[in-house]
Design an enzyme around this catalytic site. Structure first.
Site, mmCIF file in Angstrom:
data_model
loop_
_atom_site.group_PDB
_atom_site.id
_atom_site.type_symbol
_atom_site.label_atom_id
_atom_site.label_comp_id
_atom_site.label_asym_id
_atom_site.label_seq_id
_atom_site.Cartn_x
_atom_site.Cartn_y
_atom_site.Cartn_z
ATOM 1 N N LYS A 131 -25.589 32.401 12.869
ATOM 2 C CA LYS A 131 -24.541 31.652 13.588
ATOM 3 C C LYS A 131 -23.141 32.259 13.492
ATOM 4 C CE LYS A 131 -26.571 27.046 13.660
ATOM 5 N NZ LYS A 131 -26.380 25.633 13.372
ATOM 6 N N ASN A 186 -23.713 28.260 18.114
ATOM 7 C CA ASN A 186 -25.155 27.988 18.148
ATOM 8 C C ASN A 186 -25.700 28.097 19.562
ATOM 9 O OD1 ASN A 186 -24.125 25.599 19.242
ATOM 10 N ND2 ASN A 186 -25.938 24.483 18.613
ATOM 11 N N ASP A 204 -23.262 22.030 18.080
ATOM 12 C CA ASP A 204 -23.687 21.193 16.948
ATOM 13 C C ASP A 204 -22.716 20.023 16.753
ATOM 14 O OD1 ASP A 204 -26.005 22.456 16.038
ATOM 15 O OD2 ASP A 204 -24.876 23.923 14.861
ATOM 16 N N GLY A 224 -20.573 17.602 0.789
ATOM 17 C CA GLY A 224 -20.941 18.994 1.027
ATOM 18 C C GLY A 224 -19.759 19.792 1.551
HETATM 19 P P1 NAP Z 1 -25.106 25.444 3.423
HETATM 20 O O1 NAP Z 1 -23.998 26.187 4.102
HETATM 21 O O2 NAP Z 1 -26.108 26.197 2.648
HETATM 22 O O3 NAP Z 1 -24.392 24.371 2.416
HETATM 23 C C1 NAP Z 1 -25.174 23.629 1.539
HETATM 24 C C2 NAP Z 1 -24.340 22.510 0.903
HETATM 25 O O4 NAP Z 1 -25.225 21.741 0.078
HETATM 26 C C3 NAP Z 1 -23.222 22.994 -0.010
HETATM 27 O O5 NAP Z 1 -22.176 22.056 0.018
HETATM 28 C C4 NAP Z 1 -23.905 22.992 -1.399
HETATM 29 O O6 NAP Z 1 -23.007 22.828 -2.462
HETATM 30 C C5 NAP Z 1 -24.760 21.742 -1.272
HETATM 31 N N1 NAP Z 1 -25.902 21.789 -2.168
HETATM 32 C C6 NAP Z 1 -27.044 22.499 -1.995
HETATM 33 N N2 NAP Z 1 -27.891 22.273 -3.040
HETATM 34 C C7 NAP Z 1 -27.245 21.414 -3.871
HETATM 35 C C8 NAP Z 1 -27.596 20.802 -5.101
HETATM 36 N N3 NAP Z 1 -28.777 21.021 -5.681
HETATM 37 N N4 NAP Z 1 -26.707 19.956 -5.674
HETATM 38 C C9 NAP Z 1 -25.509 19.715 -5.097
HETATM 39 N N5 NAP Z 1 -25.125 20.255 -3.922
HETATM 40 C C10 NAP Z 1 -25.983 21.101 -3.319
HETATM 41 O O7 NAP Z 1 -25.929 24.542 4.447
HETATM 42 P P2 NAP Z 1 -25.487 24.053 5.920
HETATM 43 O O8 NAP Z 1 -25.827 25.103 6.907
HETATM 44 O O9 NAP Z 1 -24.088 23.559 5.843
HETATM 45 O O10 NAP Z 1 -26.520 22.843 6.180
HETATM 46 C C11 NAP Z 1 -26.372 21.598 5.519
HETATM 47 C C12 NAP Z 1 -27.342 20.563 6.061
HETATM 48 O O11 NAP Z 1 -27.082 20.258 7.429
HETATM 49 C C13 NAP Z 1 -28.815 20.959 5.990
HETATM 50 O O12 NAP Z 1 -29.503 19.934 5.341
HETATM 51 C C14 NAP Z 1 -29.276 21.025 7.411
HETATM 52 O O13 NAP Z 1 -30.585 20.526 7.566
HETATM 53 C C15 NAP Z 1 -28.317 20.085 8.106
HETATM 54 N N6 NAP Z 1 -28.164 20.428 9.540
HETATM 55 C C16 NAP Z 1 -28.540 19.522 10.470
HETATM 56 C C17 NAP Z 1 -28.428 19.815 11.824
HETATM 57 C C18 NAP Z 1 -28.872 18.801 12.847
HETATM 58 O O14 NAP Z 1 -28.905 19.144 14.027
HETATM 59 N N7 NAP Z 1 -29.164 17.593 12.468
HETATM 60 C C19 NAP Z 1 -27.911 21.049 12.234
HETATM 61 C C20 NAP Z 1 -27.527 21.966 11.265
HETATM 62 C C21 NAP Z 1 -27.669 21.650 9.904
HETATM 63 P P3 NAP Z 1 -22.283 24.123 -3.148
HETATM 64 O O15 NAP Z 1 -21.148 24.466 -2.238
HETATM 65 O O16 NAP Z 1 -21.837 23.622 -4.469
HETATM 66 O O17 NAP Z 1 -23.329 25.197 -3.243
#
Ligand code: NAP
Length: 285
Positions: A71, A92, A107, A131
């Site tokens: 992305k 996206n 998104d 997050g």
């Molecule tokens: P990302 O950039 O990898 O960020 C992950 C986030 O989760 C960070 O804030 C991380 O904290 C936190 N995290 C991960 N594991 C953790 C743990 N064990 N304990 C505490 N915090 C934790 O991911 P992203 O791309 O932003 O995606 C986030 C979510 O959005 C995903 O679940 C995805 O399925 C969802 N999403 C949904 C859609 C939809 O259309 N509905 C579209 C896109 C994404 P740290 O910063 O401390 O590592």
């Protein structure tokens, strides 16, 4: 839908792509609208991303979605980027133009439309954002002009602080503040609209939750989990148990797809058509 010499192709660039629901969204929309289009998943390794964009262009691919991990990295291969996508720093959706592909981020407008369809307004709201990853950052950027306040809670507080600083600069006011995860006990209010934007609780780790303390959930009026698999996360269950309303991320997925389809085909999808696709996604999960 019969594929013939006039069929246009759209698709998804990502890695992995095996579990994507996007073909179900777009091929159903094509059927419902009678638009002669087919949508395919394309597995693209990161070192081949430029080749994939160039190849797509040569093949007159009408439009593309872009997912993890491309992305942000796709930006240098585009001829133009929409203003919101530029601010978010991630696209996206690619739309074919005369000169090349223009990048959009559907998104966030997708989340906005999903919330509207669930009767949730963000105007002037106290938002609690869980997050500080790519999606949380995009949510904060999108909401910074509309929300009353945004409190960003993250395990790595420095990431939350960086987002808060950035969106305050965009908004020209101190709309966002950052807190470390364990500081949730100091949240002063009881009626937060909470957006869960971490991957904690996602399949297969469905019993995990970012904060398990039920006292935290007393502060939540509406909980919006961006995860859609499982359909009801532990976060959502705890919000409901404390008397709040809870939603998952399936409608966000639906509307980001619908907005992309509308951009590619210069059309408007009705709420009835959206409901048909939504039922199909529910059945598919
Ligand atoms: P990302 O950039 O990898 O960020 C992950 C986030 O989760 C960070 O804030 C991380 O904290 C936190 N995290 C991960 N594991 C953790 C743990 N064990 N304990 C505490 N915090 C934790 O991911 P992203 O791309 O932003 O995606 C986030 C979510 O959005 C995903 O679940 C995805 O399925 C969802 N999403 C949904 C859609 C939809 O259309 N509905 C579209 C896109 C994404 P740290 O910063 O401390 O590592």
């Amino acid at each position: 839908m019969e594929i013939n010499g006039l069929t246009r192709t759209c698709g998804l660039l990502g890695n992995p792509v095996e579990h994507t629901l996007s073909p179900a969204i777009h091929n159903t929309l094509a059927e419902l609208t009678g638009i002669n289009l087919t949508y395919l998943p394309f597995l693209v390794e990161k070192e081949k991303l430029g080749d994939a964009v160039q190849g797509a262009r040569a093949l007159h691919i009408l439009g593309l979605n872009v997912t993890v991990p491309h992305k942000e990295k796709i930006l240098p291969f585009l001829t133009a980027v929409d203003e919101l996508a530029e601010k978010i720093g991630a696209v996206n959706t690619l739309v074919s133009t005369e000169d090349g592909y223009k990048g959009y981020n559907t998104d966030m407008p997708g989340l906005y439309r999903a919330m509207a369809s669930d009767g949730i307004s963000v105007e002037g709201e106290k938002i609690l954002l869980l997050g500080a990853g790519g999606v949380a950052r995009a949510v904060a950027v999108m909401l910074c002009d509309k929300a009353g306040q945004i409190t960003i809670l993250n395990r790595t507080v420095e990431r939350a602080a960086a987002i808060a600083e950035e969106v305050n600069a965009y908004a020209g006011r101190r709309v966002a503040t950052a807190l470390a995860l364990e500081q949730y006990t100091s949240l002063p209010d009881k009626d937060y609209l909470t957006i869960q934007a971490t991957n904690v609780g996602m399949y297969p780790d469905t019993e995990k939750v970012l904060i398990s303390d039920m006292d935290f959930y007393e502060k939540i009026r509406v909980g919006y989990d961006l995860i859609y698999n499982p359909g009801e996360t532990r976060f959502m269950r705890q919000v409901k148990a404390a008397g709040g309303e809870a939603y998952n991320g399936l409608k966000m997925l639906l509307y980001q797809g619908i907005i992309a389809f509308e951009l590619w085909n210069d059309c408007k999808i009705t709420e009835e058509q959206a409901a048909v696709v939504y039922r199909k996604l529910l059945n598919g999960l």
